[in-house]
Design a protein around this motif. Sequence first.
Motif, PDB file in Angstrom:
ATOM      1  N   LYS A  18      10.411 -31.742 -28.301  1.00  0.00           N
ATOM      2  CA  LYS A  18       9.795 -31.296 -27.479  1.00  0.00           C
ATOM      3  C   LYS A  18       8.406 -30.073 -28.049  1.00  0.00           C
ATOM      4  O   LYS A  18       9.280 -29.232 -28.464  1.00  0.00           O
ATOM      5  CB  LYS A  18      10.284 -30.421 -26.515  1.00  0.00           C
ATOM      6  N   VAL A  19       7.653 -30.368 -26.821  1.00  0.00           N
ATOM      7  CA  VAL A  19       6.242 -29.475 -27.432  1.00  0.00           C
ATOM      8  C   VAL A  19       6.408 -28.885 -25.879  1.00  0.00           C
ATOM      9  O   VAL A  19       5.870 -29.663 -24.954  1.00  0.00           O
ATOM     10  CB  VAL A  19       4.937 -30.029 -28.005  1.00  0.00           C
ATOM     11  N   GLU A  20       6.232 -27.510 -25.755  1.00  0.00           N
ATOM     12  CA  GLU A  20       5.874 -27.062 -24.537  1.00  0.00           C
ATOM     13  C   GLU A  20       4.347 -26.569 -24.671  1.00  0.00           C
ATOM     14  O   GLU A  20       3.710 -25.517 -25.828  1.00  0.00           O
ATOM     15  CB  GLU A  20       6.771 -25.503 -24.474  1.00  0.00           C
ATOM     16  N   ILE A  21       3.729 -27.364 -23.886  1.00  0.00           N
ATOM     17  CA  ILE A  21       2.147 -27.078 -23.816  1.00  0.00           C
ATOM     18  C   ILE A  21       2.334 -26.155 -22.795  1.00  0.00           C
ATOM     19  O   ILE A  21       2.397 -26.113 -21.591  1.00  0.00           O
ATOM     20  CB  ILE A  21       1.394 -28.203 -23.208  1.00  0.00           C
ATOM     21  N   VAL A  22       0.418 -25.227 -23.150  1.00  0.00           N
ATOM     22  CA  VAL A  22       0.479 -24.092 -21.811  1.00  0.00           C
ATOM     23  C   VAL A  22      -0.969 -24.366 -21.739  1.00  0.00           C
ATOM     24  O   VAL A  22      -1.802 -24.189 -22.290  1.00  0.00           O
ATOM     25  CB  VAL A  22       0.545 -22.672 -22.789  1.00  0.00           C
ATOM     26  N   LEU A  23      -0.740 -24.249 -20.011  1.00  0.00           N
ATOM     27  CA  LEU A  23      -2.847 -23.923 -20.026  1.00  0.00           C
ATOM     28  C   LEU A  23      -3.096 -22.818 -19.974  1.00  0.00           C
ATOM     29  O   LEU A  23      -2.592 -22.269 -19.300  1.00  0.00           O
ATOM     30  CB  LEU A  23      -2.199 -24.535 -18.560  1.00  0.00           C
ATOM     31  N   ILE A  52      -6.041 -26.645 -23.511  1.00  0.00           N
ATOM     32  CA  ILE A  52      -4.196 -26.802 -23.387  1.00  0.00           C
ATOM     33  C   ILE A  52      -4.095 -26.077 -24.746  1.00  0.00           C
ATOM     34  O   ILE A  52      -4.320 -26.505 -25.114  1.00  0.00           O
ATOM     35  CB  ILE A  52      -3.814 -28.300 -22.702  1.00  0.00           C
ATOM     36  N   ILE A  53      -3.166 -25.397 -24.616  1.00  0.00           N
ATOM     37  CA  ILE A  53      -2.434 -24.522 -25.820  1.00  0.00           C
ATOM     38  C   ILE A  53      -0.966 -25.284 -25.619  1.00  0.00           C
ATOM     39  O   ILE A  53      -0.324 -25.386 -25.153  1.00  0.00           O
ATOM     40  CB  ILE A  53      -3.502 -23.754 -26.292  1.00  0.00           C
TER      41      ILE A  53
END
Length: 184
Positions: free
Chosen positions: A116-121, A102-103
């Motif tokens: 807000k933080v957009e996290i990416v799998l 997860i980044i």
Amino acid sequence: MAKTIEIVNRKAAHEYQFISQHEAGIMLQGSEVKSIRMGHAGLNDAYCVFENGELYVRNMYIKEYDNATYANHESRRNRKLLLRKLELRKLERRVKEKGYTIIPYRIYFSDRNIVKVEIVLGQGKKSFDKRETIKEKDSKRDLERLKKVKLWAEVSTLEFFSALFVRGCLKSQFLKNHAEFNFN
């Protein structure tokens, strides 16, 4: 109109193949919000870790706020991400089972002025995958240049494909991706 602040981790798009994206809230102190509003944050070395069923961002850099008093924050402390329990369980399961990571990809302010933080799998790319994406970007850029100059009528098909072969792009792969062009 107010200037919108958006901090993006461009290196992550090069290093990882994105599987899914999620929007998460983040627990911050007041001085951290002010520092992000000024654009003094970075996601270059940041990553996400599960601790006791909760998701934390580690190594995310937020510069200390200049006008803060003794209650200033640490620049690289662990920050808790706020997601629903169902989303947390799904992400944790996928990270444990399939070896995804997860980044944190993007920090921005929502419509209500909340950070807000957009996290990416994502899954790490191999070196040959990185080379392929660079080749695809180069060929798209060359196509856009040719479209702008409108040299399609003047450039023969043989010259065009020979330039693509030099770049390492195959004719069949190119035709599959760009079916709108007719080379008769």
